[in-house]
Enzyme design. Structure first.
Site, mmCIF file in Angstrom:
data_model
loop_
_atom_site.group_PDB
_atom_site.id
_atom_site.type_symbol
_atom_site.label_atom_id
_atom_site.label_comp_id
_atom_site.label_asym_id
_atom_site.label_seq_id
_atom_site.Cartn_x
_atom_site.Cartn_y
_atom_site.Cartn_z
ATOM 1 N N HIS A 169 18.363 -45.290 42.409
ATOM 2 C CA HIS A 169 17.632 -44.871 41.222
ATOM 3 C C HIS A 169 18.241 -45.449 39.945
ATOM 4 O O HIS A 169 17.672 -45.330 38.870
ATOM 5 C CB HIS A 169 17.633 -43.345 41.182
ATOM 6 C CG HIS A 169 16.765 -42.754 40.125
ATOM 7 N ND1 HIS A 169 15.984 -43.511 39.291
ATOM 8 C CD2 HIS A 169 16.556 -41.485 39.760
ATOM 9 C CE1 HIS A 169 15.337 -42.721 38.459
ATOM 10 N NE2 HIS A 169 15.665 -41.484 38.724
ATOM 11 N N CYS A 170 19.405 -46.113 40.050
ATOM 12 C CA CYS A 170 20.097 -46.490 38.812
ATOM 13 C C CYS A 170 20.180 -47.993 38.564
ATOM 14 O O CYS A 170 19.603 -48.488 37.599
ATOM 15 C CB CYS A 170 21.504 -45.896 38.829
ATOM 16 S SG CYS A 170 21.490 -44.097 38.869
ATOM 17 N N ILE A 171 20.895 -48.722 39.415
ATOM 18 C CA ILE A 171 21.229 -50.117 39.094
ATOM 19 C C ILE A 171 19.979 -51.012 38.935
ATOM 20 O O ILE A 171 19.912 -51.805 37.997
ATOM 21 C CB ILE A 171 22.214 -50.714 40.138
ATOM 22 C CG1 ILE A 171 23.438 -49.785 40.300
ATOM 23 C CG2 ILE A 171 22.664 -52.119 39.745
ATOM 24 C CD1 ILE A 171 24.234 -49.543 39.036
#
Ligand SMILES: NC(=O)c1ccc[n+]([C@@H]2O[C@H](COP(=O)([O-])OP(=O)(O)OC[C@H]3O[C@@H](n4cnc5c(N)ncnc54)[C@H](O)[C@@H]3O)[C@@H](O)[C@H]2O)c1
Length: 421
Positions: A272-274
């Site tokens: 969900h982030c990088i």
């Protein structure tokens, strides 16, 4: 307009925390707050998840069922779908997803709906914090106007801060308590409330000048990772074309005691982030008449990796095989989690199938992936791609069977049949 009564002033001095969103960020925060002596209400709009949590089954790998059960049994924690319960809280943190939309631009619909849902119930003197990752200005320009415009008229004084979460799921060392927390507030009173709150939970809290600094710092942290992974992924392709093992080069470079930090190549970036947060940054840059070319290039290099890996794997198969069978080992975006959001393995499977391959996948932590069932390790294949080395994955079994493996994880050393990307 709003018939809901806000509670008495006693609620404002209580140590009751309401957390909106009980996922990878919200549930660990809830447990850390319980440990720190807070009463926690975990609000989530996903009914079956709330029921699962209340029955003592944790949906997050980092939170064992036993820990959740103790928190539930003590009465210090409860999950609910009832947003009106936030009226009991002196602190409300928002921990809902901030994904990309179909145009790969920020999708703040869940964040806005969370802010809209809490607004009518926010008690006077409550601190509202956004922990969700987003572009600078999200707290000030999106969340605050929503809450201020729909709050009860008695709630004349609400405090606001941004404290982006830095949790790294499945990390054995860093957690909610020992990871330093950034806090940026809209004014001095909000700052003191927010520092008090986070100091009760985290070992170290760092006050920054504004919510925008905190929001931008979070995007910088993840963009730093994105571009360094992209550099190594590009470097991998350069090395492989001349027969150099990139991991040996990274090990060698890592002997320099300063100025170098090792990043490893892989199938791409997931979670969900990088892959997501840097695109919040590129979008934000465009809104301000700028272009984040370096980040855009890094994104496209990482996005090219699944095709590159697929080609490398297919090249390992004898040309006489007309319908190659490819086994993917690990579909979650990283080891130790069942999370398949944005996993680059999706693209890998798609490309392999487009090349006429039959694809099977195996992941001890994932039971269903893109409407398909996992296969057993015995599944006959022409080549296996080790995409994510999950704990409990019996790679030795495949090595003993003589299966050719393309290792994208730098975890198989000197084994016949296994080659590193
Ligand atoms: N997962 C990570 O490793 C990580 C790390 C740092 C920061 N973040 C950021 O934290 C935020 C949350 O991510 P996550 O991984 O915990 O997501 P998640 O999907 O694991 O959990 C979010 C939860 O919020 C619930 N939800 C969605 N909309 C809601 C609403 N309007 N009201 C109430 N509940 C709602 C969902 O049902 C879900 O249970 C994101 O902004 C993410 O970028 C995530």
């Amino acid at each position: 307009m709003n018939p809901v009564k806000i509670p008495t002033v006693s609620a404002h001095t209580s140590r009751t925390l309401a957390i909106i969103g009980q996922g990878y960020v919200g549930l660990p925060l809830a447990m850390a707050a319980v440990d720190a002596g807070w009463s926690v209400i975990g609000i989530d709009n996903f009914e079956s998840k709330v029921a699962q949590i209340n029955s003592g089954i944790s949906p997050v790998e980092d939170i064992p069922d036993a820990q959740l059960k103790v928190a539930l049994a003590s009465g210090a924690y409860k999950a609910s779908t009832e947003f009106s319960m936030v009226a009991q809280a002196s602190v409300i943190t928002i921990c809902v997803p901030t994904p990309l939309d179909d145009n790969r631009e920020p999708d703040l619909s869940l964040l806005k709906s969370a802010a809209n849902a809490i607004a009518p119930f926010v008690s006077n003197e409550t601190l509202v914090v956004s922990e969700s990752t987003s572009y600078p200005g999200t707290l000030r320009d999106i969340i605050i106007p929503i809450v201020e415009s729909s709050k009860p008229k008695e709630s004349f004084n609400i405090y606001f801060a941004s404290a982006p979460e830095r949790v790294n799921p499945a990390d054995p060392v860093w957690n909610q308590k020992n990871t330093p927390r950034l806090v940026g507030a809209i004014n001095s009173a909000s700052k003191h409330k927010a520092l008090d709150f986070y100091e009760s939970i985290c070992d170290k809290v760092i006050s920054v000048l504004s919510p925008e600094v905190a929001e931008a710092a979070k995007l910088l942290e993840n963009t730093f990772r994105l571009v360094n992974i992209a550099l190594i992924n590009e470097f991998t392709q350069l090395c492989a074309s001349t027969g150099i093992n990139v991991n040996e080069v990274i090990d060698a470079a890592s002997s320099k005691p300063y100025g170098f930090m090792p990043f490893r190549p892989g199938v791409g970036v997931g979670g969900h982030c990088i892959p997501v947060d840097p695109l919040y940054l590129t979008w934000w840059a465009r809104q301000n008449g700028e272009r984040a070319q370096f980040i855009e290039t890094a994104d496209s290099i990482n996005n090219s990796m699944p095709r590159y890996i697929a080609r490398r794997a297919l090249n390992m198969i004898d040309a006489s095989v007309t319908k190659p069978r490819v086994l993917i080992l690990g579909v979650a975006y990283k080891p130790g989690v069942s999370d398949v959001r944005e996993t680059p393995v999706s693209e890998l499977c798609e490309y392999l199938r487009a090349q006429g391959a039959e694809v099977g996948w195996h992941d001890p932590l994932v039971s269903a992936f893109e409407d398909s069932e996992p296969v057993e390790l015995e599944w006959a294949c022409d080549v296996a791609i080790l995409a994510t080395r999950q704990p409990g994955m019996d790679i030795e079994f495949l090595i003993a069977k003589g299966v050719q493996i393309l290792d994208c994880t730098n975890s198989i050393k000197n084994q016949p049949g296994a080659i590193s990307i």
